[in-house]
Design an enzyme around this catalytic site. Structure first.
Site, PDB file in Angstrom:
ATOM      1  N   ARG A 239       0.726  -1.253   0.092  1.00 34.04           N
ATOM      2  CA  ARG A 239       0.123   0.043   0.007  1.00 34.04           C
ATOM      3  C   ARG A 239       0.977   1.075   0.017  1.00 34.04           C
ATOM      4  O   ARG A 239       2.137   1.179   0.701  1.00 34.04           O
ATOM      5  CB  ARG A 239      -0.965   0.002   1.193  1.00 34.04           C
ATOM      6  CG  ARG A 239      -2.102  -0.960   1.291  1.00 34.04           C
ATOM      7  CD  ARG A 239      -3.206  -0.686   0.178  1.00 34.04           C
ATOM      8  NE  ARG A 239      -4.411  -1.587   0.174  1.00 34.04           N
ATOM      9  CZ  ARG A 239      -4.349  -2.378  -0.498  1.00 34.04           C
ATOM     10  NH1 ARG A 239      -3.588  -2.991  -1.637  1.00 34.04           N
ATOM     11  NH2 ARG A 239      -5.420  -3.393  -0.381  1.00 34.04           N
ATOM     12  N   GLU A 268      -3.819   7.440  -4.462  1.00 34.30           N
ATOM     13  CA  GLU A 268      -4.017   6.856  -5.513  1.00 34.30           C
ATOM     14  C   GLU A 268      -5.458   7.500  -6.158  1.00 34.30           C
ATOM     15  O   GLU A 268      -6.402   7.630  -5.335  1.00 34.30           O
ATOM     16  CB  GLU A 268      -4.181   5.316  -5.337  1.00 34.30           C
ATOM     17  CG  GLU A 268      -3.170   4.632  -4.989  1.00 34.30           C
ATOM     18  CD  GLU A 268      -3.208   3.054  -5.039  1.00 34.30           C
ATOM     19  OE1 GLU A 268      -4.236   2.579  -5.379  1.00 34.30           O
ATOM     20  OE2 GLU A 268      -2.390   2.562  -4.795  1.00 34.30           O
ATOM     21  N   HIS A 287      -1.613   0.035  -9.701  1.00 34.21           N
ATOM     22  CA  HIS A 287      -2.117  -0.748  -9.067  1.00 34.21           C
ATOM     23  C   HIS A 287      -2.779  -1.812  -9.826  1.00 34.21           C
ATOM     24  O   HIS A 287      -3.954  -2.150  -9.459  1.00 34.21           O
ATOM     25  CB  HIS A 287      -3.099  -0.178  -8.041  1.00 34.21           C
ATOM     26  CG  HIS A 287      -3.398  -0.799  -6.690  1.00 34.21           C
ATOM     27  ND1 HIS A 287      -3.823  -0.227  -5.559  1.00 34.21           N
ATOM     28  CD2 HIS A 287      -3.368  -2.201  -6.395  1.00 34.21           C
ATOM     29  CE1 HIS A 287      -4.062  -1.078  -4.607  1.00 34.21           C
ATOM     30  NE2 HIS A 287      -3.695  -2.261  -5.203  1.00 34.21           N
TER      31      HIS A 287
HETATM   32  P1  NAP Z   1      -0.689 -11.283   4.803  1.00 38.75           P
HETATM   33  O1  NAP Z   1      -0.176 -12.794   4.365  1.00 38.75           O
HETATM   34  O2  NAP Z   1      -1.563 -10.969   5.714  1.00 38.75           O
HETATM   35  O3  NAP Z   1       0.830 -10.683   4.858  1.00 38.75           O
HETATM   36  C1  NAP Z   1       1.124  -9.661   5.577  1.00 38.75           C
HETATM   37  C2  NAP Z   1       2.361  -9.569   6.187  1.00 38.75           C
HETATM   38  O4  NAP Z   1       2.803  -8.348   6.847  1.00 38.75           O
HETATM   39  C3  NAP Z   1       2.622 -10.631   7.346  1.00 38.75           C
HETATM   40  O5  NAP Z   1       3.684 -11.608   7.187  1.00 38.75           O
HETATM   41  C4  NAP Z   1       2.540  -9.878   8.614  1.00 38.75           C
HETATM   42  O6  NAP Z   1       3.332 -10.533   9.623  1.00 38.75           O
HETATM   43  C5  NAP Z   1       3.336  -8.610   8.114  1.00 38.75           C
HETATM   44  N1  NAP Z   1       3.448  -7.522   8.813  1.00 38.75           N
HETATM   45  C6  NAP Z   1       2.416  -6.739   9.254  1.00 38.75           C
HETATM   46  N2  NAP Z   1       2.928  -6.039  10.152  1.00 38.75           N
HETATM   47  C7  NAP Z   1       4.037  -5.708   9.881  1.00 38.75           C
HETATM   48  C8  NAP Z   1       5.211  -5.134  10.502  1.00 38.75           C
HETATM   49  N3  NAP Z   1       4.907  -3.995  11.333  1.00 38.75           N
HETATM   50  N4  NAP Z   1       6.435  -5.306  10.271  1.00 38.75           N
HETATM   51  C9  NAP Z   1       6.641  -6.476   9.552  1.00 38.75           C
HETATM   52  N5  NAP Z   1       5.959  -7.224   9.186  1.00 38.75           N
HETATM   53  C10 NAP Z   1       4.639  -6.922   9.010  1.00 38.75           C
HETATM   54  O7  NAP Z   1      -1.069 -10.594   3.392  1.00 38.75           O
HETATM   55  P2  NAP Z   1      -0.914 -10.741   1.865  1.00 38.75           P
HETATM   56  O8  NAP Z   1      -1.971 -11.688   1.395  1.00 38.75           O
HETATM   57  O9  NAP Z   1       0.409 -11.139   1.516  1.00 38.75           O
HETATM   58  O10 NAP Z   1      -1.054  -9.154   1.284  1.00 38.75           O
HETATM   59  C11 NAP Z   1      -0.161  -8.444   1.813  1.00 38.75           C
HETATM   60  C12 NAP Z   1      -0.675  -6.958   1.429  1.00 38.75           C
HETATM   61  O11 NAP Z   1      -0.404  -6.673   0.096  1.00 38.75           O
HETATM   62  C13 NAP Z   1      -2.227  -6.609   1.621  1.00 38.75           C
HETATM   63  O12 NAP Z   1      -2.506  -6.244   2.847  1.00 38.75           O
HETATM   64  C14 NAP Z   1      -2.539  -5.611   0.728  1.00 38.75           C
HETATM   65  O13 NAP Z   1      -2.109  -4.306   1.186  1.00 38.75           O
HETATM   66  C15 NAP Z   1      -1.121  -5.822  -0.417  1.00 38.75           C
HETATM   67  N6  NAP Z   1      -1.682  -6.190  -1.609  1.00 38.75           N
HETATM   68  C16 NAP Z   1      -1.752  -5.373  -2.876  1.00 38.75           C
HETATM   69  C17 NAP Z   1      -1.786  -5.805  -4.267  1.00 38.75           C
HETATM   70  C18 NAP Z   1      -1.743  -5.033  -5.270  1.00 38.75           C
HETATM   71  O14 NAP Z   1      -2.644  -5.096  -6.173  1.00 38.75           O
HETATM   72  N7  NAP Z   1      -0.704  -4.271  -5.371  1.00 38.75           N
HETATM   73  C19 NAP Z   1      -2.760  -7.216  -4.163  1.00 38.75           C
HETATM   74  C20 NAP Z   1      -2.988  -7.759  -3.136  1.00 38.75           C
HETATM   75  C21 NAP Z   1      -2.499  -7.238  -1.861  1.00 38.75           C
HETATM   76  P3  NAP Z   1       2.925 -11.783  10.428  1.00 38.75           P
HETATM   77  O15 NAP Z   1       2.848 -12.894   9.482  1.00 38.75           O
HETATM   78  O16 NAP Z   1       3.721 -12.099  11.173  1.00 38.75           O
HETATM   79  O17 NAP Z   1       1.550 -11.158  10.695  1.00 38.75           O
END
Ligand code: NAP
Length: 322
Positions: A239, A268, A287
């Site tokens: 994000r 955005e 995005h």
């Molecule tokens: P996810 O599996 O929940 O992964 C998020 C990761 O961030 C987890 O490993 C979490 O740690 C870590 N995290 C949270 N707070 C943190 C901090 N302060 N320091 C270090 N690590 C931290 O989610 P995902 O499915 O991979 O998606 C991740 C993000 O990508 C989404 O939330 C969204 O914003 C973004 N996204 C963007 C697109 C796009 O089109 N560009 C598409 C999909 C998603 P823990 O595992 O230890 O809790």
């Protein structure tokens, strides 16, 4: 009883057809998102809404639409657009669409790593502006991926999928940060759980995959960019709010990092006066992380299933917790 539903944008028929068949549904017909007033107008008196990340769902919105609302189905895995503490307090369930966009988004992260590392923006502009004069031994000199160190910030679903591509594809060494250790990733690809400081200091490539939360907002500020190697390629597909864009501009123009690739910005779309837009070493796409046919169809199906489950009081396929 037929439930009343507002869908805030056209989404693939894979999901929309299910919603139309089961509810009294209104779909926002325009390309641009509804204004706050139109969003409230559309959702007023509805039992459920299907939202996008550009729809801000906060206490004022929930107050304005009234107590009928039972379920909010977000067409995204991220849900930073929704005040989940407020929805929980009001007994409204919230759904999201994880997993089905993981590979597509990891592919975009790798695309941006390669494009930024290999001066692709500068190369495209060179050709389109008819500046390709000859083969130049000293121009368009980029960075190799092979054998380099990749720092993954946020080793969740997409972070691990990106790491896997880079470890098995280019033999990259993987460092990562997350709130908790990931033993499976450590054994599968010899990834090391390190502090953010160590990751910033040692990585040749940094790819950000955290959700946006109070602990990650502006995580990449002046001090973070100054701690990176001068050859570092920085990629953000999470994000826009995790990055201080002025600090990134300074890092890219002062040479404190090599290049950046962004799929997201804050706000955005990218602000009209953003200085990042015209930098030759900053590749920006609008995005498009989840933008493949199969991902978007699967997201639509899950979002529809979440919505319909919430309307009938059943467990959602993917429910967000506060
Ligand atoms: P996810 O599996 O929940 O992964 C998020 C990761 O961030 C987890 O490993 C979490 O740690 C870590 N995290 C949270 N707070 C943190 C901090 N302060 N320091 C270090 N690590 C931290 O989610 P995902 O499915 O991979 O998606 C991740 C993000 O990508 C989404 O939330 C969204 O914003 C973004 N996204 C963007 C697109 C796009 O089109 N560009 C598409 C999909 C998603 P823990 O595992 O230890 O809790």
């Amino acid at each position: 009883m037929t439930h009343k539903v507002f869908v805030t944008r056209q989404i693939p028929e894979a999901g929309l057809a299910k919603i139309r068949a089961a509810t009294d549904c209104q779909v926002w017909p325009e390309r641009m998102p509804p204004s706050t007033e139109s969003l409230i107008q559309g959702a007023k008196g509805c039992d459920g809404i299907l939202t996008l990340l550009s729809d801000r769902i906060d206490a004022d919105f929930l107050e304005a639409v009234g107590p009928q609302l039972k379920v909010i189905s977000n067409f995204a895995v991220g849900y930073n657009n929704i005040d989940v503490h407020e929805t929980t307090r009001r007994g409204i369930v919230v759904g999201n669409t994880p997993d089905v966009l993981t590979d597509a988004t990891a592919d975009i992260a790798v695309t941006l790593m390669l494009a930024a590392a290999r001066c692709i923006k500068k190369g495209i502009e060179n050709v389109s502006q008819q500046q390709w004069l000859t083969w130049e031994p000293m121009e368009f000199i980029g960075q190799d991926l092979r054998g380099k160190t990749l720092g993954i910030v946020g080793m969740g679903r997409i972070g691990q999928a990106t790491a896997r591509r880079c470890h098995f594809g280019w033999g990259m060494q993987i460092l990562y940060t997350a709130r908790s250790g990931k033993p499976q990733a450590e054994s599968e690809m010899a990834a090391s759980h390190v502090s953010l400081d160590q990751l910033l200091a040692e990585s040749d490539f940094i790819s950000v995959h955290t959700d946006l939360n109070p602990g990650t907002t502006h995580m990449f500020s002046t001090s973070a960019f100054q701690a990176m190697k001068p050859n570092c390629v920085f990629v953000n597909t999470s994000r826009g709010g995790v990055v201080d864009e002025d600090a990134l501009y300074e890092a890219l123009t002062s040479g404190s990092i090599f290049a950046a690739g962004l799929d997201v910005s804050d706000p955005e779309p990218l602000a009209g006066n953003s200085k990042l837009r015209d930098l030759p070493n900053c590749v920006i796409v609008p995005h498009i992380g989840s933008g493949t046919t199969s991902s978007r169809n699967a997201m639509a199906e899950i979002a529809a299933d979440n919505l319909l489950a919430g309307l009938s009081g059943n467990p959602l396929r993917h429910q967000v917790e506060a």
